[in-house]
Design a protein around this motif. Sequence first.
Motif, PDB file in Angstrom:
ATOM      1  N   PRO A  14      25.365  40.080  51.691  1.00 39.68           N
ATOM      2  CA  PRO A  14      25.250  38.924  50.804  1.00 39.68           C
ATOM      3  C   PRO A  14      24.971  39.353  49.371  1.00 39.68           C
ATOM      4  CG  PRO A  14      24.091  38.501  52.841  1.00 39.68           C
ATOM      5  CD  PRO A  14      24.502  39.949  52.881  1.00 39.68           C
ATOM      6  N   GLY A  15      25.628  38.679  48.433  1.00 41.30           N
ATOM      7  CA  GLY A  15      25.485  39.007  47.028  1.00 41.30           C
ATOM      8  C   GLY A  15      26.503  39.998  46.510  1.00 41.30           C
ATOM      9  N   ALA A  16      27.227  40.643  47.398  1.00 42.99           N
ATOM     10  CA  ALA A  16      28.221  41.629  47.004  1.00 42.99           C
ATOM     11  C   ALA A  16      29.505  40.958  46.537  1.00 42.99           C
ATOM     12  CB  ALA A  16      28.512  42.573  48.161  1.00 42.99           C
ATOM     13  N   SER A  17      30.434  41.771  46.066  1.00 43.25           N
ATOM     14  CA  SER A  17      31.719  41.289  45.577  1.00 43.25           C
ATOM     15  C   SER A  17      32.864  41.954  46.312  1.00 43.25           C
ATOM     16  CB  SER A  17      31.867  41.569  44.082  1.00 43.25           C
ATOM     17  OG  SER A  17      30.902  40.879  43.319  1.00 43.25           O
ATOM     18  N   LEU A  18      33.963  41.245  46.413  1.00 45.29           N
ATOM     19  CA  LEU A  18      35.210  41.768  46.944  1.00 45.29           C
ATOM     20  C   LEU A  18      36.355  41.212  46.120  1.00 45.29           C
ATOM     21  CD1 LEU A  18      34.935  41.449  50.840  1.00 45.29           C
ATOM     22  CD2 LEU A  18      35.124  43.574  49.552  1.00 45.29           C
ATOM     23  N   ARG A  19      37.425  41.963  46.065  1.00 39.23           N
ATOM     24  CA  ARG A  19      38.637  41.489  45.410  1.00 39.23           C
ATOM     25  C   ARG A  19      39.794  41.579  46.396  1.00 39.23           C
ATOM     26  NH1 ARG A  19      42.870  43.013  41.577  1.00 39.23           N
ATOM     27  NH2 ARG A  19      43.040  41.385  39.961  1.00 39.23           N
ATOM     28  N   LEU A  20      40.367  40.434  46.712  1.00 44.70           N
ATOM     29  CA  LEU A  20      41.512  40.373  47.597  1.00 44.70           C
ATOM     30  C   LEU A  20      42.798  40.382  46.785  1.00 44.70           C
ATOM     31  CD1 LEU A  20      40.365  37.597  50.105  1.00 44.70           C
ATOM     32  CD2 LEU A  20      39.860  40.059  50.133  1.00 44.70           C
ATOM     33  N   SER A  21      43.814  41.023  47.321  1.00 41.10           N
ATOM     34  CA  SER A  21      45.112  41.064  46.675  1.00 41.10           C
ATOM     35  C   SER A  21      46.188  40.615  47.645  1.00 41.10           C
ATOM     36  CB  SER A  21      45.430  42.473  46.176  1.00 41.10           C
ATOM     37  OG  SER A  21      44.553  42.861  45.142  1.00 41.10           O
ATOM     38  N   CYS A  22      47.204  39.981  47.107  1.00 41.73           N
ATOM     39  CA  CYS A  22      48.359  39.533  47.876  1.00 41.73           C
ATOM     40  C   CYS A  22      49.605  39.976  47.137  1.00 41.73           C
ATOM     41  CB  CYS A  22      48.327  38.014  48.037  1.00 41.73           C
ATOM     42  SG  CYS A  22      49.804  37.296  48.788  1.00 41.73           S
ATOM     43  N   VAL A  23      50.326  40.895  47.732  1.00 44.70           N
ATOM     44  CA  VAL A  23      51.559  41.392  47.138  1.00 44.70           C
ATOM     45  C   VAL A  23      52.736  40.686  47.795  1.00 44.70           C
ATOM     46  CG1 VAL A  23      52.994  43.393  46.688  1.00 44.70           C
ATOM     47  CG2 VAL A  23      50.510  43.612  46.638  1.00 44.70           C
ATOM     48  N   ALA A  24      53.556  40.033  46.986  1.00 47.12           N
ATOM     49  CA  ALA A  24      54.654  39.219  47.481  1.00 47.12           C
ATOM     50  C   ALA A  24      55.997  39.864  47.195  1.00 47.12           C
ATOM     51  CB  ALA A  24      54.606  37.830  46.854  1.00 47.12           C
ATOM     52  N   SER A  25      56.955  39.561  48.052  1.00 47.56           N
ATOM     53  CA  SER A  25      58.314  40.038  47.852  1.00 47.56           C
ATOM     54  C   SER A  25      59.274  39.103  48.577  1.00 47.56           C
ATOM     55  CB  SER A  25      58.484  41.473  48.360  1.00 47.56           C
ATOM     56  OG  SER A  25      58.229  41.556  49.749  1.00 47.56           O
ATOM     57  N   GLY A  26      60.528  39.130  48.179  1.00 48.88           N
ATOM     58  CA  GLY A  26      61.552  38.366  48.867  1.00 48.88           C
ATOM     59  C   GLY A  26      61.794  36.962  48.339  1.00 48.88           C
ATOM     60  N   TYR A  27      61.126  36.584  47.265  1.00 53.30           N
ATOM     61  CA  TYR A  27      61.353  35.290  46.639  1.00 53.30           C
ATOM     62  C   TYR A  27      61.014  35.391  45.161  1.00 53.30           C
ATOM     63  CZ  TYR A  27      56.293  34.455  46.783  1.00 53.30           C
ATOM     64  OH  TYR A  27      54.932  34.534  46.608  1.00 53.30           O
ATOM     65  N   ILE A  28      61.358  34.339  44.413  1.00 55.66           N
ATOM     66  CA  ILE A  28      61.081  34.347  42.974  1.00 55.66           C
ATOM     67  C   ILE A  28      59.625  33.957  42.780  1.00 55.66           C
ATOM     68  CG2 ILE A  28      61.743  33.455  40.718  1.00 55.66           C
ATOM     69  CD1 ILE A  28      64.498  32.833  41.885  1.00 55.66           C
ATOM     70  N   PHE A  29      58.793  34.958  42.613  1.00 55.86           N
ATOM     71  CA  PHE A  29      57.350  34.782  42.618  1.00 55.86           C
ATOM     72  C   PHE A  29      56.872  33.752  41.597  1.00 55.86           C
ATOM     73  CE2 PHE A  29      53.076  35.996  41.233  1.00 55.86           C
ATOM     74  CZ  PHE A  29      52.408  36.009  42.454  1.00 55.86           C
TER      75      PHE A  29
END
Length: 119
Positions: A14-29
């Motif tokens: 608790p109190g910590a940080s995270l960074r999520l990423s989503c890499v997309a492909s196959g469409y016009i982002f």
Amino acid sequence: QVQLVESGGGLVQPGASLRLSCVASGYIFSLYAMGWYRQAPGKQRELVASITGGGTTNYADSVKGRFMISRDNAKSTASLQMNSLKPEDTAVYYCNARRGILGTGGDYWGQGTQVTVSS
């Protein structure tokens, strides 16, 4: 072939940080709104944050002031910066891309990444 690949989940205190990423492909982002959803065991999937192609953001009340969504159209990537994490943030987090009313222009999901907040 459309792909949304999430990364960045993990086990934190608790109190910590995270960074999520989503890499997309196959469409016009750039034409799609991007969103992060989460689903905890026994609960329905809920919207955490979203961002339109024009940069308009929306957040669940439970994460306002703690989470920030962003997108990088040049890299076809959406991110979710999560700060001051709480145990109730524990869930599988899913990346979503959607265009048009009811997703008529496209509606895609990633496989999810687990976030666990525990002491």
